[in-house]
Design an enzyme around this catalytic site. Structure first.
Site, PDB file in Angstrom:
ATOM      1  N   ARG A 127      13.312  21.287  13.866  1.00  0.00           N
ATOM      2  CA  ARG A 127      14.272  21.383  12.547  1.00  0.00           C
ATOM      3  C   ARG A 127      15.280  22.424  12.704  1.00  0.00           C
ATOM      4  O   ARG A 127      15.328  23.245  13.448  1.00  0.00           O
ATOM      5  CB  ARG A 127      13.715  21.556  11.355  1.00  0.00           C
ATOM      6  N   LYS A 152       7.815  24.450   8.601  1.00  0.00           N
ATOM      7  CA  LYS A 152       7.520  23.835   7.144  1.00  0.00           C
ATOM      8  C   LYS A 152       6.258  23.931   6.846  1.00  0.00           C
ATOM      9  O   LYS A 152       5.015  23.669   7.371  1.00  0.00           O
ATOM     10  CB  LYS A 152       8.093  22.434   7.104  1.00  0.00           C
ATOM     11  N   HIS A 258      19.112  16.445  11.640  1.00  0.00           N
ATOM     12  CA  HIS A 258      17.797  16.060  11.601  1.00  0.00           C
ATOM     13  C   HIS A 258      17.446  14.675  12.434  1.00  0.00           C
ATOM     14  O   HIS A 258      16.441  14.091  12.872  1.00  0.00           O
ATOM     15  CB  HIS A 258      17.158  15.896  10.124  1.00  0.00           C
ATOM     16  N   ARG A 261      16.045  15.182  15.821  1.00  0.00           N
ATOM     17  CA  ARG A 261      14.299  15.439  15.650  1.00  0.00           C
ATOM     18  C   ARG A 261      13.839  13.826  15.733  1.00  0.00           C
ATOM     19  O   ARG A 261      12.940  13.531  16.394  1.00  0.00           O
ATOM     20  CB  ARG A 261      14.167  16.235  14.393  1.00  0.00           C
ATOM     21  N   HIS A 284       3.611  18.069  11.765  1.00  0.00           N
ATOM     22  CA  HIS A 284       3.211  17.373  10.608  1.00  0.00           C
ATOM     23  C   HIS A 284       1.664  17.497  10.405  1.00  0.00           C
ATOM     24  O   HIS A 284       0.979  17.582  11.157  1.00  0.00           O
ATOM     25  CB  HIS A 284       3.451  15.777  10.932  1.00  0.00           C
ATOM     26  N   TYR A 293       7.742   6.614  12.731  1.00  0.00           N
ATOM     27  CA  TYR A 293       8.650   6.530  13.808  1.00  0.00           C
ATOM     28  C   TYR A 293       8.500   5.165  14.435  1.00  0.00           C
ATOM     29  O   TYR A 293       9.263   4.615  15.361  1.00  0.00           O
ATOM     30  CB  TYR A 293       8.655   7.634  14.845  1.00  0.00           C
TER      31      TYR A 293
END
Length: 320
Positions: A127, A152, A258, A261, A284, A293
């Site tokens: 990120r 995150k 982003h 990414r 994640h 994705y």
């Protein structure tokens, strides 16, 4: 409210967003104190945002989260109506992904000042703020990894350091070291430190190990302490540089930091990398987040033969 937000260790961005929405809420109701208001006033404000301001569902939910924090954490009010307020459902959108050729064109057009940052966004799937917040100690050239601190969800993780970026990253660190030495010569206060580490290790903020990999060329005021010091590069500066490169590369897509990414994850999956491994690299919590994705892989819609292809003669006659 600011005190409670910092007590809960929320980020500066969350603090700014929550204070913004609470101010908007109070001003919307003509400066009435929140303690004198209830569900009707909260729903009226949220309805105003949705029907008149036409805000996105994510913005709607952020405003609601700010008001719930105000009542629960600051005013210490837990009322039944809080659980009954409707929350809009965010649409599930397929991410914009660049092809490998488009990534190459973008990297060719990016300005040299931001080339290493942009290459890391794609090469390591970082990120933007994770990349800009890298410290010197987080770069491990021997093992060819980068340590992402407090990503995150306040989670650490290790990502790969791409081989083509080793020499450019060494040059970037030489530039960073020159700014660090200049700051030490002029007795500039050290960089900002997470939590209470500045008190625990008083001299660490001025050490080379804790310096930014991508420092800002100028000094600025720390928004919380008010100390004038060197921060990392400003994220909007990088975003504008990417936007300029997209125009020069003639890429007809909405490209942000982003997007790189997203492209990193999609290209890994397309290369046969296990989805669980991609999940770890992206940081994640749930593999379902990474599954988005799979919708843009070349083996999915783009690789499925359309029934129209079995009627080439009919198409040629219908569409000359």
């Amino acid at each position: 409210m600011r005190e409670r937000i910092r007590y809960c260790h929320y980020s500066l961005r969350t603090e700014q967003a929550y204070l913004f929405w609470v101010r908007r809420f109070i001003r919307f109701h003509r400066l009435r104190h929140p303690r004198s208001m209830g569900s009707a006033e909260v729903e009226a404000f949220l309805s105003h945002l949705a029907t008149e301001r036409h805000v996105a569902p994510s913005t709607h939910k952020q405003a609601l989260a700010a008001l719930l924090f105000l009542y629960r954490q600051v005013l210490d009010i837990e009322l039944p109506w809080m659980q009954q307020i409707g929350r809009p459902k965010s649409p599930l959108r397929i991410p914009v992904v660049l092809s490998r050729a488009e990534v190459a064109r973008l990297l060719e057009q990016i300005e040299p000042t931001f080339a290493v940052v942009v290459a890391l966004l794609y090469g390591a799937g970082l990120r933007l703020m994770e990349c800009l917040r890298l410290r010197v100690k987080d770069v491990d050239f021997d093992r060819k990894i980068l340590i992402v601190r407090e990503g995150k969800g306040r989670k650490d993780r290790a990502v790969m350091l791409p081989e083509p970026l080793i020499i450019p990253l060494h040059r970037q660190l030489e530039h960073s070291h020159a700014l660090w030495a200049e700051d030490r010569a002029h007795r500039v206060p050290g960089v900002s430190m997470p939590d209470a580490l500045a008190r625990k290790y008083p001299r660490a903020a001025e050490s080379w190990a804790w310096h930014w990999v991508f420092p800002s060329p100028t000094l600025s005021l720390d928004p919380r302490s008010g100390i004038r010091r060197r921060h990392h590069q400003y994220e909007q500066t990088v975003g504008r540089a990417i936007a300029r490169a997209v125009v020069k590369a003639q890429i007809p897509k909405k490209v942000t930091a982003h997007t790189l990414r997203h492209s990193f994850a999609t290209h890994l999956l397309d290369s046969g990398v296990d989805i669980r491994r991609v999940q770890e690299l992206l940081g994640h919590s749930d593999v379902s987040t990474t599954m988005i994705y799979t919708h843009v892989l070349s083996s999915s819609a783009a690789g499925t033969r359309s029934p129209l292809e079995s009627l080439p003669d009919a198409v040629a006659r219908a569409i000359p």
